[in-house]
Write a protein that holds these residues in place. Structure first.
Motif, PDB file in Angstrom:
ATOM      1  N   GLN A  20      -4.277  -1.556  -8.616  1.00  0.00           N
ATOM      2  CA  GLN A  20      -4.606  -2.601  -7.648  1.00  0.00           C
ATOM      3  C   GLN A  20      -6.113  -2.665  -7.476  1.00  0.00           C
ATOM      4  O   GLN A  20      -6.770  -1.662  -7.210  1.00  0.00           O
ATOM      5  N   GLN A  29       1.122   5.177   0.696  1.00  0.00           N
ATOM      6  CA  GLN A  29       0.551   6.371   1.294  1.00  0.00           C
ATOM      7  C   GLN A  29       0.834   7.570   0.404  1.00  0.00           C
ATOM      8  O   GLN A  29       1.889   7.664  -0.226  1.00  0.00           O
ATOM      9  N   ASP A  42      -4.333   2.757  -6.483  1.00  0.00           N
ATOM     10  CA  ASP A  42      -5.761   2.471  -6.319  1.00  0.00           C
ATOM     11  C   ASP A  42      -6.633   3.710  -6.195  1.00  0.00           C
ATOM     12  O   ASP A  42      -7.825   3.613  -5.902  1.00  0.00           O
ATOM     13  N   ASN A  60      -9.404  -4.469  -5.532  1.00  0.00           N
ATOM     14  CA  ASN A  60      -9.928  -5.226  -4.395  1.00  0.00           C
ATOM     15  C   ASN A  60     -11.011  -6.152  -4.941  1.00  0.00           C
ATOM     16  O   ASN A  60     -12.202  -5.861  -4.864  1.00  0.00           O
ATOM     17  N   SER A 103       0.606  -0.827  -6.835  1.00  0.00           N
ATOM     18  CA  SER A 103      -0.476  -0.649  -5.867  1.00  0.00           C
ATOM     19  C   SER A 103      -1.189   0.695  -6.005  1.00  0.00           C
ATOM     20  O   SER A 103      -1.553   1.320  -5.005  1.00  0.00           O
ATOM     21  N   HIS A 133       0.839  -1.204   0.000  1.00  0.00           N
ATOM     22  CA  HIS A 133       0.000   0.000   0.000  1.00  0.00           C
ATOM     23  C   HIS A 133       0.869   1.246   0.000  1.00  0.00           C
ATOM     24  O   HIS A 133       1.834   1.352   0.766  1.00  0.00           O
ATOM     25  N   LYS A 139      -8.682  -4.862   2.918  1.00  0.00           N
ATOM     26  CA  LYS A 139      -7.742  -4.810   1.793  1.00  0.00           C
ATOM     27  C   LYS A 139      -7.810  -3.473   1.076  1.00  0.00           C
ATOM     28  O   LYS A 139      -8.865  -2.857   0.949  1.00  0.00           O
ATOM     29  N   HIS A 140      -6.656  -3.046   0.574  1.00  0.00           N
ATOM     30  CA  HIS A 140      -6.606  -1.866  -0.272  1.00  0.00           C
ATOM     31  C   HIS A 140      -6.927  -2.281  -1.704  1.00  0.00           C
ATOM     32  O   HIS A 140      -7.024  -3.450  -2.033  1.00  0.00           O
TER      33      HIS A 140
END
Length: 230
Positions: A128, A86, A104, A130, A102, A84, A137-138
């Motif tokens: 990414q 940030q 999203d 889900n 990742s 993930h 989950k991210h």
């Protein structure tokens, strides 16, 4: 780390890809909690096992990766962010990594695109997803993929390459395969809309042969390469 583990993983990838009648899926070695020396040893074994092959390493955390990337500079390794991301780490990630798997949300797209140096190759990006709608989950919802992919493709400093997912762990093979198959459907739709989409990253140590059978072109493997974490 055992070179025997690497050989087994490479052989299993080759066999699963052959059975699926597709080119060999790419391996990303997951280095979470492993130090630079362990990664260097694996990279050396990999070079001996598959001369000339790209050696890709996946990291979950930007700060942990920064230390390893600096220590292994010049080794010719390819670096993937698979954890993930940030928003406040996105600018740093845009400089450190070759791939970010990742992405999203749109905010990440904007920061990554602005921070990627213009004299570097475009940053390879995966959306990414889900796929199982897990609260823990991210990843974006499947229905959000087209708009997010369009935003990535519109940025010249980014290269839209495909999709990534971490499906929910399931005891039954049918359930695992259903999630992988759903990702393959999303991937095929995306590839039909965007040139250059060629990567479906899914499958880890416990299930990567099944993921390859359902369409994975890239697998992320840690435990099967390094052994269980202490």
């Amino acid at each position: 780390m055992s070179s025997g583990r690497l050989e087994r993983v490479l052989r299993d990838i080759q066999n699963a890809s052959r059975d699926a009648r597709r080119p060999d899926a790419r391996l990303v070695a997951v280095g979470k909690t492993r130090d630079a020396g362990e990664l260097a040893a694996l990279a050396d074994d990999w070079a001996r096992a598959r001369p000339g092959a790209a050696r890709a390493f996946g990291e979950n955390y930007v700060q942990e990766a920064a230390t390893k990337i600096a220590a292994l500079a010049g080794a010719g390794l390819e670096w993937h962010l698979i954890g993930h991301l940030q928003s406040n780490k996105a600018a740093q990630a845009a400089v450190l990594f070759d791939w970010v798997q990742s992405v999203d949300r749109l905010k990440l797209v904007l920061v990554l695109a602005a921070a990627r140096p213009a004299d570097r190759a475009p940053l390879a990006v995966l959306v990414q997803v889900n796929i199982d709608d897990e609260d823990s989950k991210h990843g974006c919802a499947p229905g959000d993929v087209p708009a997010l992919a369009d935003a990535i493709a519109a940025r010249p400093t980014l290269a839209l390459r495909g999709l990534m997912a971490i499906p929910a762990p399931r005891a039954d093979e049918a359930g695992r395969r259903a999630a992988f198959a759903a990702m393959r459907g999303l991937f095929d739709t995306l590839a039909a809309r965007h040139a250059g989409v060629d990567t479906l990253s899914m499958g880890m140590s416990a299930d990567f042969p099944e993921a390859i059978a359902e369409g994975a072109t890239m697998v992320r493997v840690g435990t099967a390469l390094f052994g269980a974490r202490a």
